[in-house]
Write a protein that holds these residues in place. Structure first.
Motif, mmCIF file in Angstrom:
data_model
loop_
_atom_site.group_PDB
_atom_site.id
_atom_site.type_symbol
_atom_site.label_atom_id
_atom_site.label_comp_id
_atom_site.label_asym_id
_atom_site.label_seq_id
_atom_site.Cartn_x
_atom_site.Cartn_y
_atom_site.Cartn_z
ATOM 1 N N THR A 129 52.409 49.695 34.360
ATOM 2 C CA THR A 129 52.159 48.732 35.440
ATOM 3 C C THR A 129 52.536 49.398 36.750
ATOM 4 O O THR A 129 53.704 49.710 36.979
ATOM 5 C CB THR A 129 52.990 47.448 35.234
ATOM 6 N N LYS A 130 51.539 49.678 37.574
ATOM 7 C CA LYS A 130 51.786 50.379 38.839
ATOM 8 C C LYS A 130 52.504 49.462 39.831
ATOM 9 O O LYS A 130 53.471 49.847 40.464
ATOM 10 C CB LYS A 130 50.440 50.827 39.430
ATOM 11 N N ALA A 131 51.992 48.266 39.981
ATOM 12 C CA ALA A 131 52.605 47.310 40.908
ATOM 13 C C ALA A 131 52.163 45.905 40.533
ATOM 14 O O ALA A 131 51.124 45.725 39.894
ATOM 15 C CB ALA A 131 52.177 47.617 42.341
ATOM 16 N N ALA A 132 52.985 44.955 40.904
ATOM 17 C CA ALA A 132 52.615 43.542 40.729
ATOM 18 C C ALA A 132 52.903 42.856 42.052
ATOM 19 O O ALA A 132 54.053 42.669 42.422
ATOM 20 C CB ALA A 132 53.421 42.927 39.593
ATOM 21 N N VAL A 133 51.829 42.567 42.782
ATOM 22 C CA VAL A 133 51.975 42.044 44.139
ATOM 23 C C VAL A 133 51.680 40.551 44.151
ATOM 24 O O VAL A 133 50.660 40.106 43.629
ATOM 25 C CB VAL A 133 51.024 42.796 45.105
ATOM 26 N N ARG A 134 52.591 39.795 44.727
ATOM 27 C CA ARG A 134 52.410 38.335 44.816
ATOM 28 C C ARG A 134 51.586 37.993 46.050
ATOM 29 O O ARG A 134 51.835 38.520 47.133
ATOM 30 C CB ARG A 134 53.782 37.643 44.910
ATOM 31 N N THR A 135 50.606 37.114 45.854
ATOM 32 C CA THR A 135 49.757 36.712 46.979
ATOM 33 C C THR A 135 49.922 35.210 47.203
ATOM 34 O O THR A 135 50.055 34.458 46.242
ATOM 35 C CB THR A 135 48.274 37.008 46.690
ATOM 36 N N PRO A 136 49.911 34.776 48.464
ATOM 37 C CA PRO A 136 50.099 33.345 48.704
ATOM 38 C C PRO A 136 48.935 32.533 48.139
ATOM 39 O O PRO A 136 47.788 32.994 48.171
ATOM 40 C CB PRO A 136 50.157 33.239 50.228
ATOM 41 N N LEU A 137 49.253 31.358 47.650
ATOM 42 C CA LEU A 137 48.219 30.481 47.097
ATOM 43 C C LEU A 137 47.234 30.105 48.206
ATOM 44 O O LEU A 137 47.643 29.732 49.306
ATOM 45 C CB LEU A 137 48.900 29.226 46.536
ATOM 46 N N GLY A 138 45.930 30.256 47.927
ATOM 47 C CA GLY A 138 44.913 29.904 48.923
ATOM 48 C C GLY A 138 44.838 30.906 50.056
ATOM 49 O O GLY A 138 44.562 30.539 51.200
ATOM 50 N N ALA A 139 45.083 32.194 49.757
ATOM 51 C CA ALA A 139 45.097 33.209 50.821
ATOM 52 C C ALA A 139 43.728 33.361 51.498
ATOM 53 O O ALA A 139 43.648 33.748 52.652
ATOM 54 C CB ALA A 139 45.543 34.549 50.249
ATOM 55 N N GLY A 140 42.653 33.064 50.804
ATOM 56 C CA GLY A 140 41.312 33.192 51.400
ATOM 57 C C GLY A 140 40.865 34.635 51.431
ATOM 58 O O GLY A 140 40.146 35.095 50.553
ATOM 59 N N ASP A 141 41.314 35.356 52.454
ATOM 60 C CA ASP A 141 40.957 36.770 52.551
ATOM 61 C C ASP A 141 42.041 37.607 51.869
ATOM 62 O O ASP A 141 43.193 37.622 52.292
ATOM 63 C CB ASP A 141 40.821 37.164 54.021
#
Lengths: 360, 449
Positions: free
Chosen positions: B236-248
């Motif tokens: 696993t190189k990375a696990a990046v969290r993204t905000p819910l509903g980021a759109g772009d």
């Protein structure tokens, strides 16, 4: 080709490789920021134009962005009206193999027209968005010119919700795929173009969007700067009463300004459709950020809106980098508001705000 | 004096008679009237001719279409329970106590609520349905955050919650509740089912990069997929969290390009999945070569309904799903036929799970012979059934998780219709996705609240 190659020269050491990888990452995030900033700037430009001329805080402006995107969806639906051949293997409900009539009638030409639906939609969106903008201004918003800002916000916010729900009732809540033309749906190898190695790629459509945003912003500025109509509008923005006393029908011109703002927002929406498959709520997602852009840029300032749009877009992109988030977790989600706080503390009128605007 | 004595004797005799009668009356239901010990519980329908169920689904917001499909399924289930329509899965369900005349002879009615896919709104509408409308059971939802929030409320209020679409391990793991039941599968089962298929298709030597929706379901799915892919030998190189509903998602996708990873795992659902997948394809990830291999994208939880938004971008992409309308077992066919004839299109996996949950609750009431929740819970715990899609299924007593076959699917390369988006690659047998009941922690809590 490895990341450490430049114009045929080899950079074998690890440090060079790392430098170029970091540079690639920075260039990509800069492009992301410019792209995002382009969308923010286009929406904020219309918002601040309406505010500067009509003094109205238009919370329905995001809905205009969404309506623009749905111009592309509607045209796509029309162009793909299909001949349906029932799938006889399915008996419990009606499933069809659909072939668009355009393809049946005109073969590859028909398929190409469907493929180019988003660029074609620009032509459709201009008159439609102008009509929507004028109707919105004449039909509702003009009745609120002399009312407090709070009431303007309430009525325009309500209008935005009504428009959203209308779209939802026709198109549903799910996003609708609206792809870019096939030939430009992939990525451009900008690294090769700039002599920075093969690994630097960026989607063609996003590059086109950036160029498009630049052209539209330039066109709006040129229109206001170099035409008589623009001169009157600018004069009206400075002192509406005096321009009226000169016998000029400022109100009619401002109605057209509202229409122009609607076109700009609509075109931003059309062109954004391949990046973000349109759904009824997409305007609201952009609206809040666009208001921050307007406030940071300075209420009523057109150059301020554009500068702030790009600035915040770029900062948001860089704040999302893993390296930055490792130092400041969660910074990507608050950076825009943090910058807004800092700028408003140091420059209360925003980057390029004029004295007297919203200061009564 | 004698008069006094007589009065006194009569009183004593009368008292003994009344006491005996009272004791008999009090004890009779315990022995002869099934379920009568449960006379007093929240929203007891008593002698009413009908019972009300609460369908709490997203009617507004990003999941409104999925919510609308859940509601269609619920209405169909009510119809079938009341003996109307063609009966659907009532005709194929095994171990069935239902008779097609409502539940325990009472007609089934329903009220609806709007979760808005927000925990607080979902709790408010569930509370309203329980307190104002007097529902006996709450069901529905399209999010794990919502399911966990409503499940907690239902436990407090002593109302059974039959979860709708919720995929996080926590729903029947650390946040499990005695009053909550989940028919839908979870991320642990997705990982266990998907792992071997990924190994077969992409090999053991892979480097994965995760983009993860930053909430309970995303974390759960990221954990499960990492666990099973790392077992295969993947890094696993990375696990990046993204905000819910980021759109772009561009700022999260560009670091993937030169990260050294050769697989992108999108732990996103719904609109986030549509957007991140569309944008990942635009950034050329599907045409890219990394580490000498074709770059791959994996979407561990697929929903046919939501995948429509991603258009052609889902072609060839692997994931898992709870159920698909194309299954050919008798139960699935009966449901698709009923649903298709009623509404003109096939049901989604959310619709399937909601329909099954309603029937299972009603059946448990029939089995228990009462609506008294602790007895209904006991009837559901360990209940084994078949004929409702996914093969033989069991509601495990220890964590209220249903165990059944899991579908590994791939985006269809040549769809024959707009509904034919997912191709079932493998029906992974239940034994492969089962795990020890105490593995995910949590405590069910008491039967009586």
């Amino acid at each position: 080709m490895a990341a450490g190659q430049l114009a045929g020269r080899q950079f074998p050491s690890i440090s060079h490789l790392t430098v170029w990888t970091v540079m690639d990452a920075l260039i990509l995030q800069l492009l992301n920021g410019l792209d995002k900033g382009g969308a923010y700037a286009l929406i904020a430009l219309g918002l601040t134009l309406v505010f500067g001329t009509l003094g109205v805080v238009n919370f329905a402006h995001g809905a205009l962005f969404m309506l623009g995107a749905f111009c592309a969806v509607t045209l796509q639906n029309v162009l793909t009206i299909s001949k349906k051949v029932k799938d006889e293997s399915i008996t419990f409900f009606d499933a069809y193999k659909e072939t668009p009539y355009l393809e049946i009638w005109w073969g590859d030409t028909g398929a190409a027209i469907i493929d180019w639906v988003v660029p074609i939609s620009i032509i459709l969106a201009i008159p439609i968005m102008l009509a929507i903008g004028v109707a919105m201004e004449r039909g509702l918003i003009r009745h609120f010119y002399k009312r407090p800002h709070a009431e303007q916000i309430l009525v325009t916010f309500g209008l935005a919700i009504v428009l959203q729900e209308i779209i939802k009732s026709f198109f549903g809540a799910n996003p609708i795929p609206t792809p870019a033309p096939d030939i430009i749906s992939g990525s451009a190898n900008i690294g090769m173009m700039l002599g920075l190695g093969e690994s630097l790629v960026y989607p063609w459509w996003r590059l086109i969007y950036l160029l498009f945003a630049g052209v539209v912003i330039f066109a709006v500025f040129a229109f206001l700067q170099f035409t008589t109509f623009g001169m009157v509008v600018r004069a009206g923005m400075q002192d509406r009463e005096t321009v009226g006393l000169l016998g000029i029908n400022v109100e009619r011109r401002f109605t057209i300004v509202f229409g122009i703002a609607a076109i700009v927002a609509g075109l931003a929406g059309v062109m954004y459709a391949p990046i973000l498959p349109p759904d009824y709520h997409m305007g609201m997602d952009f609206l809040v950020l666009s208001f921050v852009v307007v406030v940071v840029g300075g209420m009523g300032s057109l150059p301020g809106a554009v500068a702030a749009g790009f600035l915040l877009g770029i900062l948001q992109s860089f704040a999302s980098m893993t390296e930055v988030k490792a130092i400041l977790p969660g910074i990507d989600q608050i950076i825009i508001y943090l910058v807004a706080v800092v700028i408003l503390l140091t420059r209360p009128r925003g980057l390029m705000g004029r004295k007297g605007v919203m200061e009564d | 004096m004698s008069e006094d004595k007589k009065t006194s004797e009569l009183s004593r005799r009368g008292f003994m008679k009344v006491s005996a009668a009272a004791m008999a009356a009090a004890s009779t239901p315990m022995f002869f009237t099934k379920g009568a010990w449960a006379a007093d519980f929240r929203n007891n329908p008593g002698n009413a001719g009908s019972v009300k169920l609460g369908f709490n689904v997203p009617q507004t917001g990003a999941y409104a279409d999925e919510g609308a499909d859940e509601l269609r399924a619920y209405k169909l289930a009510v119809k079938h329970l009341n003996g109307e329509g063609d009966g659907g899965m009532l005709n194929t369900m095994t171990n069935k106590a239902l008779k097609g005349n409502g539940v325990l002879g009472k007609k089934v009615e329903y009220v609806t609520g709007d979760t808005q896919t927000k925990s607080d709104a979902a709790r408010s509408s569930a509370k309203r349905m329980i307190e104002k409308d007097g529902v006996l059971m709450v069901t529905g939802g399209s999010s794990s955050g919502v399911a966990i929030a409503v499940q907690g409320l239902c436990q407090e209020m002593g109302i059974i919650f039959m979860a709708g679409l919720t995929h996080s391990n926590d729903t029947t793991g650390k946040d499990k509740r005695r009053y909550g039941f989940r028919h839908f599968f979870n991320t642990e089962m997705s990982g266990a089912a998907l792992g071997p298929v990924l190994e077969k298709e992409f090999g053991k030597d892979r480097v994965a990069y995760h983009l993860t929706a930053d909430y309970t379901w995303g974390w759960s799915q990221e954990g499960s997929i990492k666990k099973y892919t790392e077992q295969l030998g993947w890094q696993t190189k990375a696990a990046v969290r993204t905000p819910l509903g980021a759109g772009d998602f561009s700022q999260y996708i560009t670091p993937v390009l030169n990260s050294g990873a050769d697989v992108l795992v999108l732990n996103h659902y719904g609109k986030d999945m549509v957007n991140s997948l569309t944008q990942a394809v635009q950034f050329g990830l599907r045409d890219k070569q990394a580490n000498g291999k074709d770059f791959q994208i994996v979407v561990p939880l697929f929903s046919r309904l939501m995948a429509q938004g991603a258009g052609a971008n889902i072609k060839g992409i692997y994931g898992t799903t709870n159920w698909n309308w194309s299954l050919t077992d008798e139960g699935s066919k009966a449901f698709v036929k009923s649903f298709g004839q009623e509404y003109g299109f096939p049901p989604s996996q959310a619709a399937h799970t909601c329909y099954v949950q309603t029937l299972l609750y009603a059946n448990a009431c029939e089995m228990a012979g009462t609506f008294y929740p602790p007895e209904v819970i006991k009837a559901l715990e360990g209940f084994k059934f078949d004929g409702m899609g996914n093969g033989p299924t069991e509601y495990r007593a220890e964590d209220h998780q249903c165990f059944k076959d899991v579908l590994v699917v791939r985006g269809n390369e040549n769809p024959t219709s707009k509904f034919d988006l997912l191709q079932v690659v493998q029906e992974v047998p239940r034994a492969q996705v089962e795990y020890p009941a105490d593995m995910l922690g949590g405590d069910l809590g008491p039967y009586k609240v």
